[in-house]
Scaffold this active site. Structure first.
Site, PDB file in Angstrom:
ATOM      1  N   ASP A  53      43.561  41.762  24.639  1.00 30.97           N
ATOM      2  CA  ASP A  53      44.822  41.066  24.384  1.00 30.97           C
ATOM      3  C   ASP A  53      45.833  42.066  23.831  1.00 30.97           C
ATOM      4  OD1 ASP A  53      46.824  39.327  23.665  1.00 30.97           O
ATOM      5  OD2 ASP A  53      45.796  38.621  21.844  1.00 30.97           O
ATOM      6  N   ASP A  57      48.234  36.861  21.226  1.00 32.82           N
ATOM      7  CA  ASP A  57      48.122  35.400  21.395  1.00 32.82           C
ATOM      8  C   ASP A  57      46.663  34.946  21.554  1.00 32.82           C
ATOM      9  OD1 ASP A  57      47.507  36.217  23.950  1.00 32.82           O
ATOM     10  OD2 ASP A  57      49.060  35.050  24.962  1.00 32.82           O
ATOM     11  N   ASP A  61      45.137  40.010  28.602  1.00 33.40           N
ATOM     12  CA  ASP A  61      46.272  40.045  29.530  1.00 33.40           C
ATOM     13  C   ASP A  61      46.298  41.364  30.314  1.00 33.40           C
ATOM     14  OD1 ASP A  61      47.320  41.876  27.632  1.00 33.40           O
ATOM     15  OD2 ASP A  61      48.078  40.189  26.457  1.00 33.40           O
ATOM     16  N   ASP A 130      40.662  37.961  43.436  1.00 31.69           N
ATOM     17  CA  ASP A 130      39.915  36.727  43.651  1.00 31.69           C
ATOM     18  C   ASP A 130      40.838  35.757  44.398  1.00 31.69           C
ATOM     19  OD1 ASP A 130      37.887  34.810  43.225  1.00 31.69           O
ATOM     20  OD2 ASP A 130      37.526  35.594  41.217  1.00 31.69           O
ATOM     21  N   GLU A 286      31.863  34.559  48.011  1.00 33.02           N
ATOM     22  CA  GLU A 286      30.947  34.003  47.015  1.00 33.02           C
ATOM     23  C   GLU A 286      30.047  33.031  47.761  1.00 33.02           C
ATOM     24  OE1 GLU A 286      30.873  31.611  42.808  1.00 33.02           O
ATOM     25  OE2 GLU A 286      32.269  30.992  44.345  1.00 33.02           O
ATOM     26  N   HIS A 352      30.911  35.794  35.503  1.00 32.70           N
ATOM     27  CA  HIS A 352      31.566  34.846  34.596  1.00 32.70           C
ATOM     28  C   HIS A 352      30.989  33.429  34.699  1.00 32.70           C
ATOM     29  CE1 HIS A 352      33.245  34.340  38.510  1.00 32.70           C
ATOM     30  NE2 HIS A 352      33.812  33.208  38.132  1.00 32.70           N
ATOM     31  N   ASP A 353      30.074  33.210  35.633  1.00 36.88           N
ATOM     32  CA  ASP A 353      29.460  31.878  35.777  1.00 36.88           C
ATOM     33  C   ASP A 353      28.028  31.868  35.261  1.00 36.88           C
ATOM     34  OD1 ASP A 353      31.723  30.882  37.058  1.00 36.88           O
ATOM     35  OD2 ASP A 353      31.001  31.477  39.044  1.00 36.88           O
TER      36      ASP A 353
HETATM   37  C1  GLC Z   1      33.448  29.759  41.749  1.00 36.62           C
HETATM   38  C2  GLC Z   1      33.870  30.531  40.524  1.00 36.62           C
HETATM   39  C3  GLC Z   1      33.784  29.629  39.332  1.00 36.62           C
HETATM   40  C4  GLC Z   1      34.724  28.473  39.550  1.00 36.62           C
HETATM   41  C5  GLC Z   1      34.412  27.748  40.849  1.00 36.62           C
HETATM   42  C6  GLC Z   1      35.512  26.818  41.227  1.00 36.62           C
HETATM   43  O1  GLC Z   1      32.126  29.376  41.690  1.00 36.62           O
HETATM   44  O2  GLC Z   1      33.085  31.673  40.387  1.00 36.62           O
HETATM   45  O3  GLC Z   1      34.105  30.284  38.139  1.00 36.62           O
HETATM   46  O4  GLC Z   1      34.620  27.578  38.472  1.00 36.62           O
HETATM   47  O5  GLC Z   1      34.283  28.659  41.917  1.00 36.62           O
HETATM   48  O6  GLC Z   1      36.631  27.552  41.615  1.00 36.62           O
END
Ligand code: GLC
Length: 580
Positions: A53, A57, A61, A130, A286, A352-353
């Site tokens: 950051d 905030d 960023d 992404d 993905e 991140h998932d």
């Molecule tokens: C993908 C992303 C995930 C998101 C989902 C809906 O699985 O990796 O973070 O919540 O798509 O967009």
């Protein structure tokens, strides 16, 4: 915290290494067929909200990323995948886009983006964006128009079911608090489809106008000079709009019903023609479909669709229950073999998932955290396929310990909790599982130094910083030659110096070994042997005669314990041997 089932008793004995020659990187000059930058890339994934950051905030960023470009370069990675940074109401932290051509105000401005991209390119780092186009945000102008009346020109941008036809055939939603993928909208007395949260209506890909809009958006970013696209949840983009009834319980295996429906390949071919073929960009989806055939069809070069996909079978090994090493070996080996001749895959253990890599696949007990993270990074960076390394895993960042639902920020956690509650689930067990596998685990702020909030922000971080930042942080690890961070850098360098680690064929060794994952990589008569002890105990492996003469390329301990014809590995020891 939950430990994996392969973690055994604690072993504290020491050993003295023998016969380790100096690290002698191979300089193979092989002309490798179909070599490309994206096969050779080491991708570093940045979750921008949590990286750095710059304005206090509490939210990471783009200027924060710019501040850290030299750090990123120092890791030896060659590309960055950035989670979505577009304008978004943030129902799902940017995976609900309301303007695909602008930057989320919390993250900065388009000027910041341009500076960041320039800074990356000056350092020879590529940028992968992404692209979230299975769905948009319900606040996107297209959806606002679409829901406003049944004859609006944008109506057909989404999937609608008029209420007079009765309730739509049940579809499961991954994120909905009721698990229902149809949301009733009173404005036009109709339901819209959302495979994810209700704030994420699914786009109608059978509409050519939608497809053109998306290609134009991708061209907008390609013209800016980005180097690749990660297609979020794209395997779900095509829908069977006759909505056949699915068998009871299909949700457990919903991929078989949702992924790769008719039309998907033709959309990808069209996208390739319109976008990928016109720019030097890489593409990765993905999800790799329902089976190997789907996966091949996505990535085989002759078909001109995508370059790579992420196959989920590896990370889908049950989480909370722990995993057993033989399943892990079997899955990674099977995917490698399938793509040995044709196609190319991605290698990842976290993102991140997911839970944090070391908490899930290694051992986050302070005794083993360092060795086991090094082992996992050795694995990631010595497998065939493009490695995607998640921010913080180069340090061995761990899961955080939340005990109340109020601490979670993730929509999947919050709505999942509501659903479990309404279905009368065992909430204690639910919370325990959430604690281990929640996506928030992987999203806590990057740990830069030992100052307040780990140097991530001068304000209040949007998600708490893990308390272990005092020990696990960049400054501390940079100054310690034996740190996880310095091992990561060595491993990245080793991969770059040794084409065998990128292109060499892979062969599993001693498949039945209960604690050691061993494999060879082979290129043009050259051979390396990777030995990974996935356990808290010392483990022995017999050395085949043909590996007799070797040099150690990398080792996460300071020696190697040879006993007669075998090697005894220390807990979580990871070595790569160059076979002479
Ligand atoms: C993908 C992303 C995930 C998101 C989902 C809906 O699985 O990796 O973070 O919540 O798509 O967009």
């Amino acid at each position: 915290m939950k430990r994996s089932t392969i973690r055994l008793a604690i072993c504290l004995s020491f050993f003295v290494g023998t016969s380790c020659k100096q690290n002698q990187p191979q300089t193979a000059n092989t002309l490798i067929e179909n070599a490309t930058w994206w096969k050779e890339a080491i991708v570093y994934q940045i979750y921008p909200r949590s990286f750095k950051d710059s304005d206090g905030d509490g939210i990471g960023d783009l200027k924060g990323i710019i501040e850290k470009l030299d750090y990123i370069k120092s890791l030896g990675v060659t590309a960055v995948w950035l989670n979505p940074i577009y304008t978004s109401p943030n129902a799902d932290n940017g995976y609900d886009v309301s303007d695909y051509r602008d930057i989320m105000a919390e993250f900065g401005t388009m000027e910041d983006f341009d500076n960041m991209l320039e800074g990356m390119h000056q350092r020879d780092i590529k940028l992968v964006m992404d692209i979230v186009v299975n769905h948009s945000s319900d606040e996107h102008e297209w959806f606002k128009q679409s829901r406003s009346s049944r004859d609006n020109p944008y109506r057909n941008y989404y999937h609608w079911w008029p209420a007079e036809k009765g309730k739509p055939p049940y579809r499961y939603s991954l994120f909905d608090a009721k698990g229902d993928a149809w949301q009733y909208d009173s404005i036009t007395d109709a339901f819209y489809l959302h495979y994810f949260a209700k704030q994420q209506p699914d786009l109608n890909w059978s509409n050519p106008k939608v497809r053109q809009e998306v290609y134009d958006i991708m061209k907008f970013w390609a013209e800016k000079g980005v180097d690749g696209f990660r297609l979020d949840a794209f395997q779900f983009a095509a829908k069977d709009t006759t909505y056949p009834k699915f068998p009871d319980g299909f949700e457990k295996d919903f991929i078989q019903y949702y992924a790769m429906q008719d039309g998907l390949h033709s959309y990808l071919k069209e996208m390739n023609e319109e976008v990928f073929s016109k720019y030097d960009v890489m593409s990765v989806a993905e999800g790799a479909g329902r089976n190997f055939e789907d996966a091949h069809n996505l990535v085989d070069a002759d078909r001109k669709e995508l370059n790579m996909a992420y196959a989920f079978e590896g990370v889908d090994i049950p989480k909370y229950e722990g995993y057993d090493l033989s399943t892990m070996k079997e899955i990674f080996t099977k995917w490698d073999q399938e793509f040995a001749k044709e196609g190319w895959l991605s290698i990842f253990l976290a993102n991140h998932d997911q839970a944090r890599m070391v908490s899930r696949w290694g051992n986050d007990d302070p005794k083993f955290r360092s060795a086991s993270t090094k082992l996992l990074n050795t694995f990631m960076l010595s497998m065939r396929g493009t490695p995607y390394c998640y921010y913080g895993d180069e340090l061995g960042m761990t899961n955080i310990d939340f005990d109340s639902i109020s601490q979670y920020q993730d929509i999947a956690a919050i709505n999942g909790y509501q659903k479990a509650l309404s279905e009368g689930e065992d909430m204690e067990l639910f919370m325990e599982k959430l604690n281990f596998s929640s996506r928030d685990n992987g999203r806590t702020p990057m740990q830069w130094n030992e100052t307040e909030n780990a140097g991530f922000t001068s304000g209040t971080p949007w998600l708490p910083v893990n308390e272990n930042y005092i020990d696990i942080n960049v400054d501390e690890e940079n100054s310690n030659p034996k740190s996880v961070l310095n091992h990561f850098k060595k491993m990245a360098e080793l991969r770059k110096q040794n084409p065998i680690l990128i292109y060499g064929s892979y062969e599993l060794v001693e498949p039945e070994h209960p604690t050691i994952y061993a494999y060879t990589r082979n290129l043009d008569g050259k051979l390396v042997l990777v030995l990974l002890n996935f356990s808290e105990e010392k483990s022995e492996i017999t050395l085949d005669k043909k590996w007799g003469n070797h040099t150690v390329l990398i080792n996460n301990y300071s020696g190697l314990d040879y006993i007669d014809k075998s090697i005894k590995l220390m807990p979580y020891q990871a070595v790569i041997l160059n076979i002479d």
